[in-house]
Design an enzyme around this catalytic site. Structure first.
Site, short mmCIF file in Angstrom:
data_model
loop_
_atom_site.label_atom_id
_atom_site.label_comp_id
_atom_site.label_asym_id
_atom_site.label_seq_id
_atom_site.Cartn_x
_atom_site.Cartn_y
_atom_site.Cartn_z
N LYS A 13 17.95 12.73 2.66
CA LYS A 13 17.78 14.15 2.35
C LYS A 13 19.13 14.87 2.34
O LYS A 13 20.09 14.42 2.98
CB LYS A 13 16.83 14.82 3.37
CG LYS A 13 17.43 15.08 4.77
CD LYS A 13 17.96 16.47 4.91
CE LYS A 13 18.66 16.81 6.19
NZ LYS A 13 19.59 15.93 6.84
N ALA A 142 26.13 10.58 8.27
CA ALA A 142 26.70 11.52 7.31
C ALA A 142 25.80 12.74 7.10
O ALA A 142 26.02 13.53 6.19
CB ALA A 142 26.95 10.82 5.97
N LEU A 144 22.66 12.67 6.16
CA LEU A 144 21.83 12.47 4.96
C LEU A 144 20.45 11.90 5.29
O LEU A 144 19.75 11.40 4.41
CB LEU A 144 22.55 11.54 3.98
CG LEU A 144 23.91 12.04 3.48
CD1 LEU A 144 24.59 10.99 2.62
CD2 LEU A 144 23.76 13.35 2.71
N GLY A 145 20.05 11.99 6.57
CA GLY A 145 18.70 11.57 6.93
C GLY A 145 18.48 10.08 6.92
O GLY A 145 17.35 9.62 6.73
N SER A 146 19.54 9.29 7.17
CA SER A 146 19.38 7.82 7.11
C SER A 146 18.44 7.33 8.21
O SER A 146 17.63 6.42 7.98
CB SER A 146 20.73 7.12 7.21
OG SER A 146 21.37 7.42 8.44
N SER A 147 18.51 7.92 9.41
CA SER A 147 17.64 7.45 10.50
C SER A 147 16.18 7.79 10.21
O SER A 147 15.27 7.01 10.51
CB SER A 147 18.07 8.05 11.84
OG SER A 147 17.86 9.45 11.85
N ASP A 210 13.68 16.01 8.48
CA ASP A 210 14.15 14.79 7.80
C ASP A 210 13.01 13.81 7.55
O ASP A 210 12.89 13.24 6.46
CB ASP A 210 15.25 14.11 8.62
CG ASP A 210 16.56 14.89 8.60
OD1 ASP A 210 16.53 16.07 8.19
OD2 ASP A 210 17.60 14.34 9.00
#
Length: 402
Positions: A13, A142, A144-147, A210
């Site tokens: 995201k 970063a 960007l909602g990776s988790s 997220d």
């Protein structure tokens, strides 16, 4: 090979507008990113669960009897209606041999997997012997909602493995990508609620934005704890640029708060203006048809420019982000920071008439600054089940056994 498994993906995201102001009760718009996390679930070796996360260097497996014994011991602590307790997380760390103070992405990913596996199986029955491989196009840390994308994929895969949600595959194959519409609203809500629990393991006290974006995709409006999906959001092309400048969200949030306390008559109107930008952007996005026409873009570009100035005013800009904006402006493009600021990432809007040559030239100049750059889109679909034929060669390769 991934063909013999179930492949699910979820998007990252970005915050389109409203970062920092959202902390003070204003609206923020979060949109699903075209960069995704992919998970492949395959039948595993008898009596064990294995998880492989090549991006963070994790390869672990556990015997099912050991997991069952741990689940029995933890009992009521696995209740998903409350946040995972410190004692529970300590027990999981001890079981996995993770040092008490460890907080790297590898350790947190293992903890989230163990917690979700035990808690979901406690409620819906044993997770069978499976091998899980997760690979992501998203950089970690970063903003960007990776988790959350990881947690959404895990939730969908484990709930399916336990039989808690359906698998709308016919004869093990589907054409192209099958999007979230195949799951019922109830099943989607279940995926989202378990992904939120995974996020709690990783982040402690997440907002829930997220994982909601990862589950439903498109765009969401978040304000004072309430999440609302936007209607009919178009897919917009963007450049996403990571300046690679590390920053502390905590420090930046504290700095904004300090500035508001020091200059309330100056700063509160700026927050109100950021709120108005979010409202205006929402109106434009909802008015745009599925194939956006050119006249909407100048408005979106102006909103980017105004908000970027506001974010500098409240103290979350950075020379790297100023440079990003200057470089893209030299190619006739409009950019703003996304997320916490102080470095981190920026987004650049690409109009339908932006030529491939202009995009390549902008990417080349951004990379020359030492930045990392992706051409992608926003407004992407949420959690998605894939047929092997719909996956790019790189994804298939990464999800295959090494």
């Amino acid at each position: 090979m991934a063909e013999r498994g179930l492949v699910v993906s979820a998007p990252g995201k970005v915050i389109l507008h409203g970062e920092h102001a959202v902390v003070h009760g204003k609206a923020a718009l979060a949109v699903a990113l075209g960069l995704r996390t992919f998970l492949c679930l395959r039948p595993g070796g008898e009596g064990r669960l294995r998880v492989r996360l090549p991006g963070v260097g994790v390869l672990r497996s556990w015997e099912r009897p050991g997991l069952s014994a741990l689940r029995e011991r933890l009992g009521a602590d696995l209740d998903e209606s409350k946040p995972p307790s410190a004692e529970l997380l300590e027990a999981l760390k001890e079981f996995a041999g993770i040092p008490a103070e460890a907080s790297g992405p590898d350790s947190l990913a293992i903890l989230a997997f163990l917690y979700m596996c035990l808690a979901i199986s406690a409620k819906y029955g044993d997770v069978p012997s499976v091998d899980i491989v997760v690979w992501s196009e998203l950089p970690t840390g970063a903003g960007l909602g990776s988790s959350a994308a990881y947690a959404v994929c895990l939730a969908a895969a484990l709930l399916h493995a336990c039989g808690a949600i359906s698998c709308p595959l016919k004869d093990g194959e589907i054409t192209a990508s099958w999007r979230a519409e195949g799951w019922t609203e109830e099943e989607m809500t279940l995926i989202n609620s378990w992904a939120f629990q995974g996020e709690r393991v990783i982040h402690g006290n997440p907002s829930g934005v997220d994982n909601a974006v990862g589950t439903w995709g498109g765009a969401l409006r978040y304000q004072s704890g309430k999440i609302k999906a936007l209607k009919r959001v178009p897919t917009l092309r963007i450049l996403l640029t990571n300046t690679k400048v590390p920053r502390s969200t905590k420090v930046l949030v504290a700095g904004v708060k300090e500035k508001i306390l020091k200059f309330p008559a100056i700063m509160n109107p700026v927050l109100d203006s950021i709120d108005a930008i979010s409202q205006e952007c929402q109106s434009v996005l909802e008015a745009m048809p599925a194939n956006p026409s050119p006249e909407h873009y100048p408005v979106l570009e102006e909103l980017f420019d105004i908000n970027q100035h506001h974010l500098n005013v409240i103290g979350v800009g950075h020379p790297s982000l100023d440079r990003l904006c200057r470089v893209t402006a030299s190619h006739g493009l409009h950019s703003k920071l996304t997320g916490a600021g102080g470095g981190g990432c920026g987004i650049t809007l690409l109009r339908p008439d932006t030529t491939p040559q202009a995009v390549e030239a902008a990417k080349r100049d951004l990379c020359a600054c030492g930045f990392e750059c992706w051409e992608t889109d926003i407004g992407a679909p949420g959690v998605t089940l894939h047929s092997s034929s719909s996956l790019k060669a790189q994804v298939l390769h990464e999800l295959s056994e090494s």
